[in-house]
Design an enzyme around this catalytic site. Structure first.
Site, mmCIF file in Angstrom:
data_model
loop_
_atom_site.group_PDB
_atom_site.id
_atom_site.type_symbol
_atom_site.label_atom_id
_atom_site.label_comp_id
_atom_site.label_asym_id
_atom_site.label_seq_id
_atom_site.Cartn_x
_atom_site.Cartn_y
_atom_site.Cartn_z
ATOM 1 N N ARG A 70 0.692 -1.274 -0.060
ATOM 2 C CA ARG A 70 0.024 0.262 -0.044
ATOM 3 C C ARG A 70 0.933 1.253 0.031
ATOM 4 O O ARG A 70 1.700 1.480 0.696
ATOM 5 C CB ARG A 70 -0.978 0.252 1.376
ATOM 6 N N HIS B 22 -3.468 10.926 0.495
ATOM 7 C CA HIS B 22 -2.686 10.734 1.914
ATOM 8 C C HIS B 22 -2.333 11.899 2.521
ATOM 9 O O HIS B 22 -1.063 12.206 2.820
ATOM 10 C CB HIS B 22 -1.851 9.645 1.980
ATOM 11 N N GLU C 25 -7.754 8.398 6.007
ATOM 12 C CA GLU C 25 -7.707 8.827 7.445
ATOM 13 C C GLU C 25 -8.556 10.544 7.395
ATOM 14 O O GLU C 25 -7.891 11.382 7.920
ATOM 15 C CB GLU C 25 -6.650 9.032 8.307
ATOM 16 N N ASN D 33 -7.718 2.004 9.414
ATOM 17 C CA ASN D 33 -6.324 2.183 10.164
ATOM 18 C C ASN D 33 -6.540 1.905 11.626
ATOM 19 O O ASN D 33 -7.514 2.724 12.171
ATOM 20 C CB ASN D 33 -5.785 3.395 9.707
ATOM 21 N N TYR E 124 -4.467 1.792 15.625
ATOM 22 C CA TYR E 124 -3.241 1.587 16.394
ATOM 23 C C TYR E 124 -3.409 1.147 17.946
ATOM 24 O O TYR E 124 -2.655 0.598 18.467
ATOM 25 C CB TYR E 124 -2.395 2.739 16.220
ATOM 26 N N GLU F 136 -3.742 0.045 7.863
ATOM 27 C CA GLU F 136 -2.484 0.299 8.830
ATOM 28 C C GLU F 136 -2.811 -0.133 10.242
ATOM 29 O O GLU F 136 -3.865 -0.125 10.864
ATOM 30 C CB GLU F 136 -2.437 2.009 9.086
#
Length: 1929
Positions: free
Chosen positions: A1451, A1496, A1541, A1684, A1686, A1752
């Site tokens: 990606r 992005h 995002e 995404n 985290y 991600e």
């Protein structure tokens, strides 16, 4: 009639005692029993003695026993004598095996039961009767069955013979006829063997062995033994009987006679003859005892008693049976019945008078009582086994009205439509849906045996039917039930407590007959789901209220006002529904679940207003029948409504022109169906009424008119907060007697299922003395009913556990034993005075006539065996414990902070601590003398806020309250201190304060009674002032005085106290009290006094130890020690030996000062003697300031401790320092400097920061320094500065991490840790800080004179740790081995600006990130992405990395400004576009599929100059840009991401401005406008691709949305849970809801932003609106869900002022992170893998399970590069495993996973500081070389294996990766790891280490040769040290 009875008995005796030869047999047996029911009622024995048949279907099979109640010997003797007079010779006695030997062990009988049966048999003998004793009947006791389990039939025989022998021995001289067993089918069925033949064999063996032993050892000359056989049992029918009896071997050698149970049917004599004939053919020539004879269908026997007698005699004699005895009980019962009828006729020969009603009987029974007699108090206790409980209802307390799929109930709608006081609702109520652990915590404190709660029908079946089952609701009740059982509390579950699903009400509710089957289905589900654990079921709670208030007056939902028709119809439906459910349980579940089903009926007591007025008496009875009989009569009497009710309604209807009321009719079939459908009678009762007849009734349909009664109250009756509840305690006793008389008799037990009173929501909410008085009097009336009236009451339930939602009055009435603060979102629960009172009633089982004797047996507590500790040498300088720093100080944060799951051994002692001065108060109460702290605190200015401990927590007056809290916690020990001046007011034993002694006795007794071990400190700083006046601890006279005090305490309390601590924190006494002078006695002499005081303290401790050792240990068997305070110290520079020595020296001065003499050599540590001595000499003193022990003193002190106790709170950083010589100071003597790390979490005490890992190191230090003694942590906790911290997550984090470090020490380091005590039990007086810092697990309100204690969340948390005995790994966190689906996509990601560089090359235009990064102070260290990783020039190197990783996809993003420099298609930069073409081609050539992100974050600056994403023209610009990419790259790219995002673009870029373009001036508008345009731009591009390119290119296109998982900070708080949901909707839902659901924003956002906008004076919402066409265009614009993720956050509600205009204030959420989560290189990123799975599952459920691609996921690190990136490896292992769980366990449609990032890169505002890469990039090298980290190899392995192969299956081929190609450059790289000297190193490092080892070995050998001769033994030590240092390499 008496004569007739005697004639019958004589006829029987004569007829049956004639043998076959016509001669009269000797010793003929005429047997009777059990007692007749009226006699049982009179003696209060009730179902204890009734036969199983007489008990009826509503009573379980358990046979009762005479000795369950106190026997009235005189009346029994009279009755038995009467039997003897009429010819009875023997009486049946059924011995209860389970009661006589409750544990199945003849060595441990129940003496009370044995004595009772001895007394009973002696009473028989006194009446000239003998007992026919049955050893066992019906089910085998559970304890016996458990021991006999398996395939050893002789095991059962052994147990039975043991019991039989015991019985023969104890009762044998009173018994001459024994039966081993009766009721054989039940006995056989209950044997723990599957094979019926095997059961019969086991029974036969037991009988035969008992027979043999009886005749060998115990039988008198005329003694007989047999076994009872029933010829009518199926199992013993004639055909099988021969087989069974063959198995039993019932031959002459195993029975002395044959005992038969017969049934004679008056209508079927032939069958009787036939069975008897067949039986006698088998048993010829055998003596027969007719043990039991039942007459069936002999109603006409009353007219001619002799007919059945003659028939039976004829039948037996006809077959020439050898009958030796006969059961005459049936004839006695019939004769007594005829006698009663005859007496009635004699009184009135002309007519038979109707019997007096139950009401008249009961009322007359009490009518003549005087007030004094009526209100007299009975000092007695309830029967053993009485059940105490408390109750709640689902809609009263649960809240969560629409949570987790719950359906709406009629009460929800009722509240939402404004029918409740002040528009209150039950939406949250007590929040019990989320507070199971809180409620069970309270229950453990209260310690009832039972908890009555209800199941919310719509929570289980949201629409009322089983078509939809809400699993989360089911889970809630399962968890509650399991928690109750885990706390030894029996659940009593109500199926329906008024909260009907609204969906069913819409169909007519209880007026619709179809609801019956619906209710049955619901009940069926509950029985099948919970019935394995629930043994008490209530079908309906107070159906009168449902019918009367819901459908009659309309006060309750559904609010129907129709008392004449609907009300009666509803009752009719409810009764049929109840009956059907009872039969369902009876037929389908009872045999397996062995539970009971009943219903709870509410009733007032009705007293005639004018007792002399017969109309008022009849009206009172009518009122009771209309209220109670309406439901009770059909169920408990005859299946139909009471005649009074029916006739009254008929009469009223006749008097009126139209029918006023319509009472439905039961069919005969329904009557038989309804009758007897209850196993118990549940009764709710609150008050009484005076009732009068209505003289001028009307035809208006209401209850009073229909029933012709009027209600009144006596003005002298006290009124409660409710107008309908007056305090009339004696009404309960009368009502209970009425229920017993009218409905239950001796067959059905009564359970008081609701009794209580409300108080107002104002005034003193805690000290509810009115409720205490109410319970005191009402419970005593229940006791009178039991003890004086013979009513079979089995339980009492106090209403209610907690304050709750009370229907139409909302929260204005408080019924709870615990106060709930409904103004606080935490809904804190505080025990009221009534809770403590009721708890004491439960503990005492009523009102015992005298105080119970003191408990003398200590609680079970596994103490270490008291023994002398080993003799240890003096500590070295530095001590050998320095190995702890060597072992731990070099730990990486990841290794240090990784959470450990585990448990302690079963005997681990969990406790909580307090101290006398801090909690007791009563500073001058009852003769207590003043202490130094009393005097000190009374001087203004000494204590913060001038607080004192005069009252403190008032524990001196609250023993029961404190024990309540301890019981709730579930601690094994309680550590507290004794106040010296409370026991010896002057400090000397010449005056002993008995009140103080009594206080501690009560406390200790209460602890022991609750199995809590007292852990007692003799001295916790509060020296009697009288002793301070003679010099205090500077005066050696205190040694003797302290010993005298201790001696008294050992002598007085030592029989129960087994754990003694002499001194608490002696270092604080010596240094803070006599050195700094901050504590009393305020002596400021830092250089000398502390050493003198410590010297005396040590000698005093030793003296006390020896006193205990010499005088008490042998008899008391306890342990004794002292308790120092210790803080861990970490050397500032662990590699600096001077700092290591400084750290060790600090510990020796702090703790070794006291522990070294005791645990080592009787003397101070060498380093103390050395430092103080040297400094004293430098200070020109003649001798050391540190006193010297004599040799004798050293020996005396040495070894004076049995265990090692200590207190600890924090850690410090220490470095060596050169300190000043003057003034003299203990502090300077240490020559150290201490500090703290500012990153350590702070607390309310400035120098007490939370450093959990220090505790593990400290425990290891003690282990090394003192040879691993038994260790107890006595105090550990954290202070929080707030007046209210019931939701104390800070304290939870503290305990969560500190206790985990103790687990590590125990499990990983083998530290001999035996116990842990939290500080403190409750908030208290914290010395100089007064009441400001709060350390307690329970909050104390010091502004309230009652000092109420409220459990904090930390208390519930700590209780959970105690119950789990540690912190076991949650099941959901267990690692899952397995593979991902085939064709799963494995990818890795980068983005253009972060890796490409080439920022101005080849015509690239400026982006907003170029502009932002070149703006000063925007990026850390001024970094830019100008070059970044230079990927623009390194396609080949990047692709090689990808190939090495074995990813299937890559990606990356396209730089909009590189392709279209000004953002428009006016100019296309072909060179820039060609870069991407070349990259894609290289990927495809390597068989790696490109995943291309169109945007992005790097917007062309030219577009930002015209407004960027705030300008809606950007939608078209973005669409044109995307079309170019589809045209030029779409034939090769099959996976497109429109936006990456968008949340970060909108919020960080245009809201807070910390990302490009850095706009922050419109935080409440700009983010919403930007998001609006982003969503529309995405939709347009998706439609473009879908319409124009999808058919020919065949790709996928969607959006990637980022989101943290939001976990509520407090998962038990509805407000925090709502905040978590709101957080998700504002974060992920902001973009996902329009695209994946409706085309519009979610309702949460729309509602909140609109409401806040209007409150800010705007006329419309700041959130833009989509047009209807836009919604349709946006909805569904996805092919997959790009995610995404985290990290996870803990969220809670944050109320911003209305004036604050921002996205954050709109969201209203704040967040923290859990301290136990691992840190990363980013402040915002914590390792919380569980959140990943939860988020994936949430997306599945919220958005209808879309295909998900994780685009991600990764973690950052900071600082110097470490190629062995264990943290990142751990992160990927755990997060990817959570993804696997989401697929395998949760059914999430996850299709691919992408790691972030391929390599270290430019991390936006953090520049190059944060490193996320799998590959390291050396940014200091112009070539920017890339090298793989360990995580790259690990990720490649996961890809190669497509998951995690199970190691249990053996080595998997996928784990054998190809060797790495050595790097071509000189930069360090993680070559293949090798094991070297126990360490896992890269080959390069291992090679270096090898060279170092060779070099050091040579140096070591040379040194050894040079110095061996000169230094001798010293060289050995040096060699050993060198070896240790080398081995660390």
């Amino acid at each position: 009639m008496e004569l007739m009875c005697k004639i019958v008995c004589f006829f029987l005796l004569v007829s049956l005692s004639l043998g076959i030869d016509g001669k009269f047999a000797q010793n003929f047996i005429a047997i009777a029993g059990p007692l007749p029911s009226e006699f049982v009622n009179r003696l209060h024995l009730q179902d204890q003695v009734l036969s199983k048949k007489d008990q009826g279907p509503a009573v379980p099979e358990a046979h009762g026993y005479l000795c369950q109640q106190d026997l009235v010997a005189s009346e029994l003797l009279q009755y038995f004598s009467h039997l003897h007079e009429i010819g009875v010779t023997h009486y049946k006695i059924f011995l209860p095996w389970a009661r006589i030997l409750p544990k199945g062990d003849a060595r441990k009988p129940d003496e009370a039961q044995v004595q009772c049966y001895q007394k009973l048999l002696e009473t028989l003998v006194a009446a000239e009767l003998r007992g026919v004793v049955v050893l066992h009947h019906q089910h085998v006791p559970g304890a016996v069955a458990a021991q006999a389990m398996g395939w050893k039939a002789n095991a059962f025989a052994d147990l039975f013979v043991e019991y039989a022998e015991f019985s023969f021995r104890v009762f044998g001289d009173l018994v001459d006829v024994w039966l081993t067993f009766s009721d054989l089918p039940d006995v056989l069925k209950s044997l723990p063997y599957d094979d019926p033949q095997y059961r019969a064999w086991a029974l036969a063996a037991a009988h035969q062995r008992a027979y043999t032993i009886y005749h060998e050892k115990y039988a008198p000359a005329d003694g007989k033994l047999s076994i009872a056989i029933g010829i009518d049992h199926d199992i013993l029918s004639v055909k099988t009987k021969l087989i069974v009896c063959s198995c039993l071997h019932l031959e002459d050698d195993s029975v002395d006679f044959l005992s038969l149970s017969l049934q004679y049917g008056c209508g079927n004599k032939i069958d009787f003859y036939k069975k008897l004939n067949e039986f006698q053919n088998v048993w010829k020539d055998t003596d027969i005892l007719v043990f039991s004879l039942k007459l069936l269908d002999c109603g006409s026997m009353e007219e001619n008693l002799f007919i059945p007698v003659a028939d039976i005699v004829t039948a037996i004699n006809k077959e020439k049976a050898r009958t030796i005895g006969y059961d005459v009980t049936e004839f006695l019962n019939f004769s007594s019945h005829v006698l009663s009828k005859t007496n009635a006729l004699q009184e009135n020969p002309d007519a038979v008078l109707p019997p007096r009603s139950s009401y008249q009987t009961v009322w007359e029974m009490f009518a003549k009582q005087s007030e004094l007699e009526r209100d007299s108090f009975l000092q007695d206790v309830f029967p053993s086994g009485f059940l105490w409980g408390t109750s709640t209802g689902a809609f009263n307390i649960e809240g969560a009205w629409a949570e987790d799929g719950k359906g709406e109930s009629i009460w929800d709608q009722f509240g939402h439509t404004g029918h409740v006081y002040m528009n209150q609702t039950a939406d949250v109520a007590c929040d019990s849906y989320y507070k199971t652990s809180y409620d069970v915590y309270l229950l453990r404190g209260l310690h009832p045996q039972m908890y009555k709660f209800s199941v919310s029908w719509p929570r289980i079946f949201p629409d009322g039917t089983n078509e939809t089952i809400n699993s989360k609701g089911v889970d809630y009740y399962s968890k509650l039930i399991n928690s109750l059982l885990d706390s030894n509390i029996e659940p009593m579950v109500t199926l329906f407590h008024w909260d009907l699903p609204q969906a069913l009400q819409a169909l007519g509710g209880w007026q619709n007959d179809s609801i019956i089957d619906t209710f049955v289905n619901y009940a069926d589900f509950c029985f099948s789901t919970f019935g394995d654990r629930v043994k008490f079921w209530i079908t309906f709670h107070e159906p009168w209220v449902i019918s009367y208030a819901g459908y009659g007056t309309g006060e309750h939902p559904p609010g129907i006002t129709d008392p004449g028709v609907a009300s009666f119809k509803v009752a009719h439906t409810v009764l049929k529904a109840h009956a059907k459910v009872w039969h369902l349980y009876n037929d389908k579940y009872r045999s397996q679940q062995l539970g009971k089903v009943g219903l709870v009926l509410n009733s007032d007591w009705a007293e005639p207003k004018t007792p002399t007025n017969s109309e008022d008496v009849r009206a009172s009875e009518r009122y009771l029948q209309f209220m109670l009989g309406w439901f009770a009569h059909p169920v408990f009497v005859n299946g139909d409504y009471p005649d009074i009710l029916k006739s009254q309604i008929q009469e009223v209807n006749q008097q009126c022109s139209t029918a006023v009321a319509q009472l439905p009719l039961f069919t005969e079939e329904e009557k038989s169906w309804v009758k007897g459908t209850a196993d118990f009678f549940g009764l709710s009762h609150y008050t009484s009424h005076l009732v009068s007849a209505v003289t001028n009734g009307t035809c208006t349909p209401d209850y009073k008119n229909i029933g012709n009664f009027s209600l009144h109250v006596d003005p002298s009756w006290p009124q409660t907060a409710s107008s309908w509840i007056h305090v009339v305690p004696w009404g309960l006793r009368r009502l209970l007697k009425f229920v017993s008389q009218e409905y239950t008799g001796s067959k059905i037990p009564i359970y008081i299922a609701g009794n209580g009173m409300p108080t107002k929501d104002s005034g003193d909410l805690i000290n509810d003395t009115l409720r205490v008085d109410y319970f005191h009097r009402y419970i005593n009336e229940a006791l009178k009913a039991v003890k004086l009236d013979g009513v079979d009451v089995r339980s009492y339930m106090a209403r209610s556990l907690i304050d709750g939602f009370e229907g139409p009055v909302g929260y204005s009435l408080k019924f709870g034993l615990h106060h709930v603060n409904f103004e606080d979102s935490n809904r804190p629960r505080t025990p009221k005075a009534s809770a403590y009172f009721y708890s004491s009633i439960i503990e005492k089982n009523g009102f015992p006539p005298k105080a119970l004797d003191r408990f003398t047996a200590p609680a079970v507590f596994d103490l270490p065996v008291p023994s002398k500790l080993p003799n240890l040498p003096a500590s070295e300088v530095p001590s050998k414990a320095k190995v702890v720093w060597q072992k731990f100080s070099s730990q990486a944060d990841f290794e240090r902070d990784t959470y450990f799951y585990g448990t302690f051994p079963e005997d681990f002692s969990w406790g909580v601590s307090s101290s006398a001065y801090q909690i007791e108060g009563g500073w001058d109460a009852d003769g207590k003398g003043p202490s130094i702290w009393d005097n000190f605190t009374h001087i203004p200015g000494n204590i913060k806020n001038n607080d004192t401990g005069d009252i403190a927590c008032d524990s001196y007056n609250k023993v029961e309250e404190d024990i309540y809290l301890l019981r709730a916690l579930g601690v094994k020990n309680y550590h507290f201190s004794l106040s010296w001046s409370r026991i010896f007011p002057s400090g000397r034993n010449n005056l002993i304060n008995s009140h103080g002694v009594d206080y501690y006795n009560r406390l200790i007794d209460g602890l022991v009674a609750n199995n809590i071990t007292p852990m007692v400190t003799l001295y916790h700083w509060d020296l009697p002032q009288a002793l301070q006046d003679i010099g205090g601890w500077e005066n050696s006279a205190l040694i003797d005085l302290f010993d005298s005090f201790a001696d008294f305490c050992f002598q007085t309390f030592g029989d129960r106290v087994k754990f003694w601590i002499t001194l608490n924190e002696p270092q604080v006494i010596a240094w803070v009290g006599y050195g700094l002078g901050a504590f009393p006695p305020n002596i400021n002499d830092p250089g000398t006094a502390p050493y003198r005081v410590a010297h005396i303290l040590l000698k005093a401790h030793a003296r006390v130890y020896h006193t205990y050792d010499d005088k008490y240990r042998a008899s008391q068997g306890g342990v004794i020690t002292l308790c120092p305070n210790i803080e861990w110290v970490e050397p500032k520079t662990p590699t600096d030996p001077r700092d290591i020595e400084a750290a060790d020296r600090h510990l020796q001065f702090l703790v070794g000062w006291f522990t070294h003499p005791i645990f080592k050599n009787g003397d101070y540590p060498e380093v103390m003697k050395w430092k103080v001595g040297n400094r004293s000499e430098l200070q020109n003193l003649p001798s050391s300031r540190l006193p010297v022990f004599t040799a004798e003193e050293r020996e005396y002190i040495r070894g004076t401790a049995d265990v090692f106790c200590f207190n600890t709170y924090t850690s410090k950083i220490v470095t060596h320092a050169v300190t000043q010589l003057r003034p003299f100071s203990y502090e300077y003597d240490q020559e150290v400097s201490t500090s703290v790390d500012s990153s350590w979490p702070s607390s309310a005490i400035s120098d007490q920061r939370a450093v959990a890992w220090g505790l593990r190191r400290l425990l290891n230090w003690i282990k090394e320094e003192y040879e691993n003694p038994p260790i107890y942590i006595i105090e550990n906790g954290v202070g929080v500065k707030t007046t209210s911290d019931v939701d104390d997550n800070t304290r939870i984090f503290y305990y969560k991490t500190y206790i985990d470090e103790t687990l590590k020490a125990y499990n990983l380091d083998n530290v001999n840790l035996r116990g842990y005590n939290a500080w403190s039990l409750m908030d208290n007086f914290e010395w100089l800080n007064g009441y400001d810092p709060r350390f307690g697990l329970h909050q104390v309100d010091f502004d309230n004179p009652n000092r109420p204690r409220t459990p904090k969340r930390s208390a519930v948390y700590y209780a959970e740790i105690i119950r789990n005995n540690g912190i076991p790994m949650p099941k959901e966190d267990e690692f899952l081995y397995g593979e991902f689906p085939k064709n799963f996509w494995w990818s890795v990601a980068t983005s253009a600006y972060q890796v490409e560089g080439g920022w101005r090359e080849d015509g690239k235009g400026l982006s907003i990130w170029d502009q932002f990064s070149h703006t000063p102070l925007k990026i850390s260290n001024g970094h830019t992405g100008d070059v970044a990783c230079d990927s623009y020039h390194k396609i080949e190197e990047d692709v090689e990395m990808l190939k090495s990783l074995k990813v299937s996809h890559y990606r990356f993003s396209i730089s909009w400004a590189r392709v279209l420099p000004d953002g428009t298609t006016r100019y296309i930069n072909e060179i820039g576009l060609n870069y991407y073409e070349r990259l894609i081609d290289a990927l495809l050539a390597a068989n790696i599929m490109p995943q291309v992100t169109i945007y992005h974050w790097d917007l062309p600056q030219a577009l930002q100059n015209i407004g960027g994403w705030e300008n809606d023209t950007i939608v078209q610009r973005f669409k044109e840009y995307a079309e170019l990419l589809f045209q030029r790259l779409g034939d090769k790219v099959k996976f497109w991401i429109t936006l990456n995002e968008p949340y970060n673009v909108a919020y960080f870029g245009y809201g807070v401005g910390i990302a490009a373009p850095g706009i922050s001036i419109r935080p409440g508008q700009a983010p919403y406008v930007v998001a609006h345009n982003l969503i529309k731009a995405h939709a347009e591009v998706w439609h473009l691709y879908n319409k124009t390119y999808r058919a020919k290119q065949g790709g996928l296109i969607s959006i990637t949305i980022n989101s943290d998982w939001a976990e509520p900070r407090n998962p038990h708080n509805q407000e925090d849970i709502s905040a978590a949901r709101r957080s998700l909707q504002f974060f992920l839902g902001w973009f996902a809801h329009p695209i994946f659901k409706t085309g519009d924003y979610n309702e949460v956002m729309k509602t909140r932003i609109r409401e806040r906008s209007l409150a800010q004076g705007l006329n419309q919402s700041r959130l833009p609106e989509f047009t209807e066409s836009e919604k349709q265009r946006i909805k569904g614009t996805y092919d997959y869900f790009g995610l995404n993720h985290y990290t996870t956050v803990l969220t809670y509600n944050m109320n911003y002022p209305a004036s604050v205009v921002s996205y954050d204030s709109d969201r209203g959420v704040a967040s923290v992170t859990d301290r136990s989560w691992l840190n990363s290189g980013s402040s915002w990123l914590k390792v919380a893998p569980f959140g990943f799975r939860k988020l994936l599952k949430w997306i599945k459920e919220e958005y209808n399970n879309p295909p998900i691609y994780v685009t991600e996921n990764g973690i950052s690190e900071r600082g110097a590069s470490d190629f062995n990136d264990t943290l990142r490896t751990h992160y990927y292992r755990s997060y990817i495993n959570e993804a696997l769980k989401a697929i395998v366990l949760d059914g999430v449609d996850l299709r691919g996973y992408t790691a972030w990032a391929l390599m270290d890169n430019f991390e936006w505002a953090e520049g190059f500081d944060e490193k996320f890469g799998l590959y390291h990039v050396n940014f200091t090298d112009p070539d920017l070389p890339r090298h793989p980290k360990a995580s790259a190899r690990y990720y490649s392995q996961i890809i190669n294996c497509n998951g995690f192969p199970d190691p249990a299956a053996g080595p998997h081929p996928c784990l054998e990766l190809e060797p790495e190609v050595p790097p071509t450059d000189t930069a360090p790289g993680p070559a293949a790891s090798v094991h070297f000297l126990g360490l896992k190193l890269t080959s390069q490092r291992a090679e270096i280490a090898l060279y170092v080892l060779f070099a050091l070995s040579g140096v070591g050998a040379l040194a050894l040769a040079l110095f061996a001769y000169r230094y001798g033994k010293l060289s050995k030590r040096s060699c050993k040290r060198s070896y240790m240092e080398l081995s660390k390499l």
